[in-house]
Design a protein around this motif. Sequence first.
Motif, PDB file in Angstrom:
ATOM      1  N   ILE A  31       0.812  -1.212   0.000  1.00 56.43           N
ATOM      2  CA  ILE A  31       0.000   0.000   0.000  1.00 56.43           C
ATOM      3  C   ILE A  31       0.850   1.269   0.000  1.00 56.43           C
ATOM      4  O   ILE A  31       0.338   2.351  -0.242  1.00 56.43           O
ATOM      5  N   ALA A  32       2.139   1.135   0.279  1.00 57.73           N
ATOM      6  CA  ALA A  32       2.987   2.322   0.385  1.00 57.73           C
ATOM      7  C   ALA A  32       3.741   2.638  -0.905  1.00 57.73           C
ATOM      8  O   ALA A  32       4.182   3.766  -1.092  1.00 57.73           O
ATOM      9  N   PHE A  33       3.892   1.675  -1.789  1.00 54.66           N
ATOM     10  CA  PHE A  33       4.683   1.870  -3.000  1.00 54.66           C
ATOM     11  C   PHE A  33       3.888   1.463  -4.233  1.00 54.66           C
ATOM     12  O   PHE A  33       3.033   0.592  -4.165  1.00 54.66           O
ATOM     13  N   LEU A  34       4.198   2.092  -5.341  1.00 56.77           N
ATOM     14  CA  LEU A  34       3.506   1.799  -6.600  1.00 56.77           C
ATOM     15  C   LEU A  34       4.304   0.813  -7.449  1.00 56.77           C
ATOM     16  O   LEU A  34       4.146   0.772  -8.662  1.00 56.77           O
ATOM     17  N   TYR A  89       2.673  11.016 -11.253  1.00 59.57           N
ATOM     18  CA  TYR A  89       2.744   9.556 -11.366  1.00 59.57           C
ATOM     19  C   TYR A  89       1.391   8.873 -11.274  1.00 59.57           C
ATOM     20  O   TYR A  89       1.273   7.684 -11.524  1.00 59.57           O
ATOM     21  N   PHE A  90       0.330   9.592 -10.944  1.00 62.19           N
ATOM     22  CA  PHE A  90      -1.030   9.052 -11.006  1.00 62.19           C
ATOM     23  C   PHE A  90      -1.684   9.363 -12.354  1.00 62.19           C
ATOM     24  O   PHE A  90      -2.808   8.969 -12.605  1.00 62.19           O
ATOM     25  N   GLY A  91      -0.982  10.145 -13.189  1.00 57.69           N
ATOM     26  CA  GLY A  91      -1.528  10.536 -14.483  1.00 57.69           C
ATOM     27  C   GLY A  91      -2.349  11.810 -14.434  1.00 57.69           C
ATOM     28  O   GLY A  91      -3.010  12.170 -15.407  1.00 57.69           O
ATOM     29  N   ARG A 164      -6.726   8.370  -7.176  1.00 59.29           N
ATOM     30  CA  ARG A 164      -7.211   6.996  -7.205  1.00 59.29           C
ATOM     31  C   ARG A 164      -6.176   6.120  -7.888  1.00 59.29           C
ATOM     32  O   ARG A 164      -5.578   6.511  -8.902  1.00 59.29           O
ATOM     33  N   LEU A 165      -5.976   4.944  -7.328  1.00 56.30           N
ATOM     34  CA  LEU A 165      -5.057   3.991  -7.940  1.00 56.30           C
ATOM     35  C   LEU A 165      -5.688   3.412  -9.190  1.00 56.30           C
ATOM     36  O   LEU A 165      -6.862   3.027  -9.182  1.00 56.30           O
ATOM     37  N   ALA A 166      -4.910   3.337 -10.248  1.00 53.73           N
ATOM     38  CA  ALA A 166      -5.431   2.836 -11.523  1.00 53.73           C
ATOM     39  C   ALA A 166      -5.947   1.408 -11.402  1.00 53.73           C
ATOM     40  O   ALA A 166      -6.964   1.061 -11.986  1.00 53.73           O
ATOM     41  N   GLY A 167      -5.274   0.578 -10.631  1.00 55.36           N
ATOM     42  CA  GLY A 167      -5.674  -0.821 -10.510  1.00 55.36           C
ATOM     43  C   GLY A 167      -6.865  -1.063  -9.613  1.00 55.36           C
ATOM     44  O   GLY A 167      -7.487  -2.113  -9.674  1.00 55.36           O
ATOM     45  N   ASP A 168      -7.201  -0.105  -8.773  1.00 52.12           N
ATOM     46  CA  ASP A 168      -8.309  -0.273  -7.839  1.00 52.12           C
ATOM     47  C   ASP A 168      -8.929   1.094  -7.531  1.00 52.12           C
ATOM     48  O   ASP A 168      -8.505   1.793  -6.614  1.00 52.12           O
ATOM     49  N   PRO A 169      -9.959   1.483  -8.285  1.00 54.07           N
ATOM     50  CA  PRO A 169     -10.563   2.800  -8.089  1.00 54.07           C
ATOM     51  C   PRO A 169     -11.282   2.974  -6.757  1.00 54.07           C
ATOM     52  O   PRO A 169     -11.717   4.073  -6.428  1.00 54.07           O
TER      53      PRO A 169
END
Length: 181
Positions: A31-34, A89-91, A164-169
Amino acid sequence: MDYEVRPVRVDEWAAVKELRLEALRDPVASIAFLETYEEALARPDSFWQDRAAGASHGTSARQFVAQAPDGRLVGTVVMLVEEAGSVDYFGDPVERRQGSVVGVYVSPEARGSGLIRALFDAATEWVWSLEGLDRVRLYVHQDNGSAEAAYRRIGFARSGGVARLAGDPSVDEYEMEIKRP
């Protein structure tokens, strides 16, 4: 505190790689790193060499490390300079020139020593020395309460921004900020 906090050196790429791999094995790494441990492990040495070289000097990024008396790196903070009009980095679009903290990690044996504050102090001192920067931000995962508490102790506060994380909105990353004193 017997740690030396300073910018990373170009020749420390192997130690930077080892510290990153250690961070990615931490129980909260997911949860801390992408990035995953497997992704980082698969990167060639040239990636780590370029990363250390690029973060050792210049005005677009700087990595600060904490070195223990035995010579081992036990903590790190990376400060990026985001330019207005770029994409983070989140776009998401970056609206203003600002500092952005990423890659925060302190080894378990050094936690609670004040090291995270020393790393952040070095990183913010550097970014405040650059022209036109008066804000630093970072993102913290909704389930990483201990990191958020540490950032609050340093002086960061939630800005109201959410990514929001791309893999899990369904997962929020809360933006926190600190402004130039």
